[in-house]
Write an enzyme that holds these catalytic residues in place. Structure first.
Site, PDB file in Angstrom:
ATOM      1  N   CYS A 135      76.867  58.407  38.667  1.00  0.00           N
ATOM      2  CA  CYS A 135      77.910  59.178  37.989  1.00  0.00           C
ATOM      3  C   CYS A 135      77.892  60.569  38.611  1.00  0.00           C
ATOM      4  O   CYS A 135      77.112  60.850  39.511  1.00  0.00           O
ATOM      5  CB  CYS A 135      77.672  59.223  36.485  1.00  0.00           C
ATOM      6  N   ARG A 140      71.136  57.894  38.708  1.00  0.00           N
ATOM      7  CA  ARG A 140      70.819  57.377  37.373  1.00  0.00           C
ATOM      8  C   ARG A 140      70.483  55.884  37.390  1.00  0.00           C
ATOM      9  O   ARG A 140      71.150  55.054  36.799  1.00  0.00           O
ATOM     10  CB  ARG A 140      71.961  57.694  36.428  1.00  0.00           C
ATOM     11  N   ASP A 323      71.064  68.837  28.996  1.00  0.00           N
ATOM     12  CA  ASP A 323      72.447  68.833  28.494  1.00  0.00           C
ATOM     13  C   ASP A 323      72.902  70.218  28.035  1.00  0.00           C
ATOM     14  O   ASP A 323      74.069  70.389  27.679  1.00  0.00           O
ATOM     15  CB  ASP A 323      72.597  67.843  27.331  1.00  0.00           C
ATOM     16  N   ILE A 345      65.828  67.381  35.844  1.00  0.00           N
ATOM     17  CA  ILE A 345      66.060  66.008  35.385  1.00  0.00           C
ATOM     18  C   ILE A 345      67.015  65.250  36.298  1.00  0.00           C
ATOM     19  O   ILE A 345      66.727  64.134  36.718  1.00  0.00           O
ATOM     20  CB  ILE A 345      66.610  65.998  33.928  1.00  0.00           C
ATOM     21  N   ARG A 415      84.815  63.048  25.690  1.00  0.00           N
ATOM     22  CA  ARG A 415      83.771  62.016  25.613  1.00  0.00           C
ATOM     23  C   ARG A 415      82.685  62.430  24.625  1.00  0.00           C
ATOM     24  O   ARG A 415      82.034  61.579  24.025  1.00  0.00           O
ATOM     25  CB  ARG A 415      83.123  61.836  26.993  1.00  0.00           C
TER      26      ARG A 415
HETATM   27  C1  EPZ Z   1      70.214  60.301  28.286  1.00  0.00           C
HETATM   28  O1  EPZ Z   1      70.634  59.766  29.515  1.00  0.00           O
HETATM   29  C2  EPZ Z   1      71.440  60.991  27.692  1.00  0.00           C
HETATM   30  N1  EPZ Z   1      72.494  60.005  27.472  1.00  0.00           N
HETATM   31  C3  EPZ Z   1      71.924  62.075  28.650  1.00  0.00           C
HETATM   32  O2  EPZ Z   1      73.029  62.730  28.041  1.00  0.00           O
HETATM   33  C4  EPZ Z   1      70.789  63.082  28.849  1.00  0.00           C
HETATM   34  O3  EPZ Z   1      71.187  64.047  29.793  1.00  0.00           O
HETATM   35  C5  EPZ Z   1      69.533  62.371  29.342  1.00  0.00           C
HETATM   36  O4  EPZ Z   1      69.183  61.278  28.472  1.00  0.00           O
HETATM   37  C6  EPZ Z   1      68.376  63.354  29.370  1.00  0.00           C
HETATM   38  O5  EPZ Z   1      67.222  62.763  29.785  1.00  0.00           O
HETATM   39  C7  EPZ Z   1      72.443  59.227  26.362  1.00  0.00           C
HETATM   40  O6  EPZ Z   1      71.515  59.304  25.568  1.00  0.00           O
HETATM   41  C8  EPZ Z   1      73.578  58.259  26.164  1.00  0.00           C
HETATM   42  P1  EPZ Z   1      67.152  59.384  31.306  1.00  0.00           P
HETATM   43  P2  EPZ Z   1      69.675  58.698  30.275  1.00  0.00           P
HETATM   44  O7  EPZ Z   1      66.945  57.921  31.478  1.00  0.00           O
HETATM   45  O8  EPZ Z   1      68.893  57.922  29.306  1.00  0.00           O
HETATM   46  C9  EPZ Z   1      65.491  58.875  35.729  1.00  0.00           C
HETATM   47  C10 EPZ Z   1      75.175  63.631  27.936  1.00  0.00           C
HETATM   48  O9  EPZ Z   1      75.679  64.597  28.516  1.00  0.00           O
HETATM   49  N2  EPZ Z   1      65.459  57.421  35.470  1.00  0.00           N
HETATM   50  O10 EPZ Z   1      66.379  60.088  30.222  1.00  0.00           O
HETATM   51  O11 EPZ Z   1      70.540  57.960  31.256  1.00  0.00           O
HETATM   52  C11 EPZ Z   1      66.900  59.448  35.748  1.00  0.00           C
HETATM   53  O12 EPZ Z   1      67.479  59.293  37.032  1.00  0.00           O
HETATM   54  C12 EPZ Z   1      74.303  62.681  28.700  1.00  0.00           C
HETATM   55  O13 EPZ Z   1      75.311  63.368  26.715  1.00  0.00           O
HETATM   56  C13 EPZ Z   1      64.981  56.570  36.453  1.00  0.00           C
HETATM   57  O14 EPZ Z   1      64.607  57.005  37.538  1.00  0.00           O
HETATM   58  O15 EPZ Z   1      68.701  59.662  31.074  1.00  0.00           O
HETATM   59  C14 EPZ Z   1      66.657  60.897  35.386  1.00  0.00           C
HETATM   60  O16 EPZ Z   1      66.267  61.599  36.550  1.00  0.00           O
HETATM   61  C15 EPZ Z   1      74.255  63.029  30.174  1.00  0.00           C
HETATM   62  N3  EPZ Z   1      64.948  55.232  36.205  1.00  0.00           N
HETATM   63  C16 EPZ Z   1      65.469  60.838  34.421  1.00  0.00           C
HETATM   64  O17 EPZ Z   1      64.869  59.550  34.623  1.00  0.00           O
HETATM   65  C17 EPZ Z   1      65.351  54.706  34.987  1.00  0.00           C
HETATM   66  O18 EPZ Z   1      65.282  53.473  34.815  1.00  0.00           O
HETATM   67  C18 EPZ Z   1      65.832  60.960  32.948  1.00  0.00           C
HETATM   68  O19 EPZ Z   1      66.930  60.098  32.708  1.00  0.00           O
HETATM   69  C19 EPZ Z   1      65.835  55.588  34.012  1.00  0.00           C
HETATM   70  C20 EPZ Z   1      65.874  56.938  34.261  1.00  0.00           C
END
Ligand code: EPZ
Length: 436
Positions: A135, A140, A323, A345, A415
């Site tokens: 995205c 992600r 966020d 992050i 959104r």
């Molecule tokens: C959640 O996304 C939120 N979305 C995001 O909010 C928020 O920014 C993010 O958590 C913060 O950590 C929802 O809850 C729907 P992560 P998520 O898995 O779960 C890496 C908004 O604006 N990672 O916690 O997708 C990833 O690339 C949104 O409301 C892996 O490498 O985020 C990132 O660098 C944007 N492998 C880090 O972990 C995986 O399998 C944290 O991502 C999963 C994640």
């Protein structure tokens, strides 16, 4: 067409028409008054997915009217559930979930669709979910989600852009995440509640939305300990019952309004928010010169004549939330002094920088580190929103800028923010929405 699909189509039509909306803001006013925060998008979405785990009619209250909620509702209806929104209550009937596929056209518009993966494997023994793809803010990946399911005995195959997960019966396992992942923790927790035996999630995400999901699952009969800590223990049960749950307030919407109070030198009472979910943000904004007082069921925030520059790095909860990074950067554009903001992050979460520069901001970036030198005032300009929180930061900046700012592609904002311009108008902002 069944009634619930008809009403989903109606809300979709509303959102589709909003594709071309823009906001026009005339800045320079100190915003004052009180505002009530909506329910949390990032709590409502996983809890809606969790209803797939139990047949029967679920009632979820304090659900915000957002584009992403409508998308999740359509996805769950697509799986065979009944879904409709009455005011801010979501009624979901998951008695006959037959379909196990989350199609590309839905998942590609909302990454959180991946949250149906765990519940579908737990309920039906199989799931076919389109890989979310990247995205605007980063690649992600969901490798950690899949690693956890494999440890619980699921076979995972990738085929033409889809993840196909199968498991006759998931088994409890000890799962350690390389890094805290919010939706990864949520997916595994939902998979584990109906698994055989005990599951441990180490290095679990500690966000309040994870805790709210655990509370909702416990209300359905799940046995979960430690949500909100780094180690979560889930004892599988044989069946769950429908939930009755009220979603927590949206801490990022509340944080965005705190930023608006700060940058406009305003005085805003924020109702129905949980200040305890915003410790890192409030402490940082205090360092920037804001004053906070307790309010009946929220907090009162007062901005200084001019903010002082502060620096931070984004971290998993309870650290400073990614966020809120863009919103803090907007504030620092007019602060006294220089600020350094590190985005730890996501790899590409500076899409708002180019737009803020168009308003006269002095920002330089080096990889994931941005240096902001405060200027006396920003100037209104025509801008383009790129992702949800970037569009929020443009609104924050525009409310303090001299002159008129137009923000296009405002569907990004729709959104994650419910009726934001109405809330801002009630605080004295000069802001209007136009259809292109
Ligand atoms: C959640 O996304 C939120 N979305 C995001 O909010 C928020 O920014 C993010 O958590 C913060 O950590 C929802 O809850 C729907 P992560 P998520 O898995 O779960 C890496 C908004 O604006 N990672 O916690 O997708 C990833 O690339 C949104 O409301 C892996 O490498 O985020 C990132 O660098 C944007 N492998 C880090 O972990 C995986 O399998 C944290 O991502 C999963 C994640």
């Amino acid at each position: 067409m069944p009634n619930q699909l008809f009403c989903i189509r109606i809300t979709d039509q509303i959102y589709l028409e909003a594709e071309l909306d823009k906001l026009v803001i005339r800045g320079g006013k100190r915003l004052k008054g009180s505002v009530t925060i909506s329910g949390s998008k990032n709590a409502a979405l996983p809890i809606m997915a969790a209803t797939l785990l139990a047949p029967g009619e679920h009632l979820l209250s304090n659900v915000p009217h957002l584009r992403d909620v409508s998308t999740m509702g359509r996805l769950i209806a697509n799986l065979g559930a009944g879904f409709h929104l009455e005011n801010n209550n979501a009624i979901l009937d998951c008695s006959s979930i037959k379909n196990f596929e989350a199609p590309y056209d839905l998942v590609s518009t909302m990454r959180a669709s991946v949250l149906v993966l765990g519940p579908l494997v737990a309920r039906l023994g199989r799931a076919k979910v389109s890989l979310p793809g990247g995205c605007a803010i980063g690649a992600r990946p969901i490798n950690l989600h899949l690693m956890g399911l494999e440890k619980m005995g699921a076979t995972i195959t990738l085929d033409s852009g889809y993840v196909i997960a199968r498991a006759k019966k998931l088994k409890g396992a000890a799962i350690c995440f390389d890094m805290p992942t919010v939706t990864g923790t949520e997916n595994i927790m939902m998979a584990a509640v109906l698994a055989e035996g005990k599951t441990l999630i180490e290095n679990a995400a500690r966000e309040p939305e994870v805790v709210d999901l655990a509370d909702a699952l416990i209300s359905m009969g799940a046995r979960i300990k430690g949500a909100g800590e780094g180690l979560i223990e889930i004892e599988g049960v044989s069946a769950l019952t429908p939930l009755r749950h009220t979603v927590i307030p949206d801490r990022i919407e509340a944080g965005t309004l705190l930023a608006i109070a700060g940058i406009t030198g305003g005085d805003i009472v924020i109702n129905a928010c949980r200040p305890d979910h915003l410790d890192a943000v409030i402490n940082k904004l205090k360092d920037a010169g804001m004053v906070f007082r307790p309010a009946v069921n929220g907090i009162r925030a007062t901005g200084p004549r001019r903010l002082a520059a502060v620096s931070t790095m984004t971290m998993p909860y309870p650290g400073f939330p990614t966020d809120m990074q863009a919103q803090l950067m907007a504030m620092m554009c007019v602060a006294e002094g220089a600020s350094v903001i590190s985005e730890k992050i996501f790899e590409n979460r500076f899409m708002h920088v180019a737009e803020l520069r168009r308003m006269g901001a002095d920002i330089t970036t080096e990889g994931r580190i941005a240096t902001i030198r405060g200027v006396r005032a920003l100037k209104g300009a025509p801008l383009m929103a790129t992702d949800l929180r970037a569009s929020a930061s443009l609104i924050v900046a525009a409310l303090a800028a001299e002159g008129e700012t137009t923000v296009k592609r405002i569907y990004h904002l729709d959104r994650g923010y419910e009726k934001l311009e109405e809330k801002l108008i009630a605080l004295g902002a000069d802001i209007s929405r136009y259809k292109e």
